[in-house]
Design a protein around this motif. Structure first.
Motif, PDB file in Angstrom:
ATOM      1  N   VAL A 279       0.059  -3.786 -11.442  1.00 21.94           N
ATOM      2  CA  VAL A 279      -0.395  -2.595 -11.421  1.00 21.94           C
ATOM      3  C   VAL A 279      -1.615  -2.393 -12.609  1.00 21.94           C
ATOM      4  O   VAL A 279      -1.323  -3.047 -13.621  1.00 21.94           O
ATOM      5  N   LYS A 280      -2.689  -1.829 -12.317  1.00 21.85           N
ATOM      6  CA  LYS A 280      -3.643  -1.268 -13.277  1.00 21.85           C
ATOM      7  C   LYS A 280      -3.808  -0.010 -13.753  1.00 21.85           C
ATOM      8  O   LYS A 280      -3.692   0.604 -12.664  1.00 21.85           O
ATOM      9  N   LEU A 281      -3.878   0.271 -15.043  1.00 18.66           N
ATOM     10  CA  LEU A 281      -3.825   1.678 -15.250  1.00 18.66           C
ATOM     11  C   LEU A 281      -5.242   2.167 -15.887  1.00 18.66           C
ATOM     12  O   LEU A 281      -5.861   1.261 -16.708  1.00 18.66           O
ATOM     13  N   PHE A 282      -5.564   3.294 -15.521  1.00 18.71           N
ATOM     14  CA  PHE A 282      -6.880   3.855 -16.357  1.00 18.71           C
ATOM     15  C   PHE A 282      -6.464   5.396 -16.465  1.00 18.71           C
ATOM     16  O   PHE A 282      -5.601   6.109 -16.152  1.00 18.71           O
TER      17      PHE A 282
ATOM     18  N   ASN B 280       2.977   5.882  -7.671  1.00 16.65           N
ATOM     19  CA  ASN B 280       2.085   6.880  -8.045  1.00 16.65           C
ATOM     20  C   ASN B 280       2.807   8.256  -8.116  1.00 16.65           C
ATOM     21  O   ASN B 280       2.865   8.640  -9.314  1.00 16.65           O
TER      22      ASN B 280
ATOM     23  N   ARG C 296      -5.004   7.312 -13.595  1.00 16.04           N
ATOM     24  CA  ARG C 296      -5.354   6.623 -12.183  1.00 16.04           C
ATOM     25  C   ARG C 296      -4.483   5.253 -11.915  1.00 16.04           C
ATOM     26  O   ARG C 296      -4.579   4.699 -13.123  1.00 16.04           O
ATOM     27  N   ILE C 297      -3.929   5.166 -11.096  1.00 15.87           N
ATOM     28  CA  ILE C 297      -3.194   3.988 -10.899  1.00 15.87           C
ATOM     29  C   ILE C 297      -3.504   3.324  -9.592  1.00 15.87           C
ATOM     30  O   ILE C 297      -3.584   3.646  -8.596  1.00 15.87           O
ATOM     31  N   GLU C 298      -3.967   1.910 -10.139  1.00 17.20           N
ATOM     32  CA  GLU C 298      -4.271   0.899  -8.855  1.00 17.20           C
ATOM     33  C   GLU C 298      -3.144  -0.260  -8.817  1.00 17.20           C
ATOM     34  O   GLU C 298      -2.623  -0.632  -9.864  1.00 17.20           O
ATOM     35  N   ALA C 299      -2.773  -0.526  -7.516  1.00 16.94           N
ATOM     36  CA  ALA C 299      -1.612  -1.378  -7.172  1.00 16.94           C
ATOM     37  C   ALA C 299      -2.151  -2.540  -6.179  1.00 16.94           C
ATOM     38  O   ALA C 299      -2.429  -2.176  -5.140  1.00 16.94           O
ATOM     39  N   VAL C 300      -2.161  -3.747  -6.827  1.00 24.36           N
ATOM     40  CA  VAL C 300      -2.428  -4.809  -5.732  1.00 24.36           C
ATOM     41  C   VAL C 300      -1.206  -5.777  -5.824  1.00 24.36           C
ATOM     42  O   VAL C 300      -0.981  -6.467  -6.533  1.00 24.36           O
TER      43      VAL C 300
ATOM     44  N   GLN D 175       0.823  -1.112   0.056  1.00 25.87           N
ATOM     45  CA  GLN D 175       0.065  -0.036  -0.029  1.00 25.87           C
ATOM     46  C   GLN D 175       0.810   1.391  -0.023  1.00 25.87           C
ATOM     47  O   GLN D 175       0.442   2.361  -0.647  1.00 25.87           O
TER      48      GLN D 175
ATOM     49  N   ALA E 288       2.770   1.531  -3.175  1.00 31.51           N
ATOM     50  CA  ALA E 288       1.694   1.799  -4.407  1.00 31.51           C
ATOM     51  C   ALA E 288       1.893   3.516  -4.265  1.00 31.51           C
ATOM     52  O   ALA E 288       1.808   4.264  -5.401  1.00 31.51           O
TER      53      ALA E 288
END
Length: 232
Positions: free
Chosen positions: A72-75, A46, A64-68, A39, A42
């Protein structure tokens, strides 16, 4: 495109303090501790990714960047397929990032033919990479240009870098005094016998393969299409 696989321990070290932290987090046995560590990582990713995007002048709207964990997933929205690939490249070059999902990125313009990503190894040069993907040794400036500002010196690339290899039909060459089709084929393909490829691609200019005049603008076609992009 989807989910890109960038698992590597030798990436260009973008991401500042998150780089060693990400590798340490991957080794944590406790799932809760691992999640908490990622967390914070991430947040660092970012900030670093936004800084790199500003530095390169890449136009991305609503990023927007989401990391698990290391995924990483990008929007967001970009104008071209090339811009989308550059965004994926920036993120994938952050140490600790294993996969990048670009399915949330919208391209407003024509999609174009996809590039492939190549992870540099110790023995690589841009000429060897160009030869591998295009069959054309002298196509290395195309790869260098597609990877600005990562590649500042065509003679200095580092193991672990993720570089874009764009899809092309060929490159241009202007003949000079002393050229023959065989000498051009050797310089371009490493094989003088491939002069027939050049002759065939330039039939409107080359009437006799034994005659080459200075100043002709020739097309040097690729010898093979790019392989399918490597997805996770």
């Amino acid at each position: 495109m989807g989910l890109w696989d960038f698992v590597s321990s030798l990436k260009k070290k973008l991401g500042g303090k998150s780089a060693p932290a990400a590798e340490a987090a991957k080794q944590m046995a406790d799932a809760n501790a691992r999640a908490a560590a990622f967390q914070q990582i991430a947040v660092d990713w970012n900030a670093s990714i936004h800084t790199e995007i500003q530095r390169t002048g890449l136009g991305v709207q609503g990023l927007r960047i989401e990391a698990v964990g290391p995924a990483v997933k990008l929007f967001g929205t970009v104008a071209t397929q090339a811009d989308k690939e550059k965004l994926v490249q920036i993120v994938g070059n952050h140490e600790g990032v294993d996969t990048v999902d670009d399915s949330g990125v919208t391209v407003t313009g024509p999609s174009g033919r996809p590039s492939v990503f190549h992870t540099v190894v110790a023995s690589d040069t841009l000429s060897l990479i160009a030869k591998r993907y295009y069959g054309i040794i002298q196509a290395y400036p195309t790869i260098a240009s597609a990877n600005q500002p990562l590649i500042a010196d065509v003679d200095a690339i580092e193991p672990g870098w993720i570089v874009r290899v764009p899809a092309i039909e060929g490159i241009s060459y202007t003949t000079k005094s002393g050229d023959t089709l065989g000498s051009i084929a050797k310089a371009m393909y490493g094989d003088p016998a491939k002069y027939t490829v050049i002759a065939g691609a330039n039939a409107s200019v080359i009437r006799d393969p034994n005659v080459v005049e200075p100043g002709w603008a020739l097309t040097i076609p690729v010898l093979q299409a790019l392989p399918a992009p490597k997805m996770a």
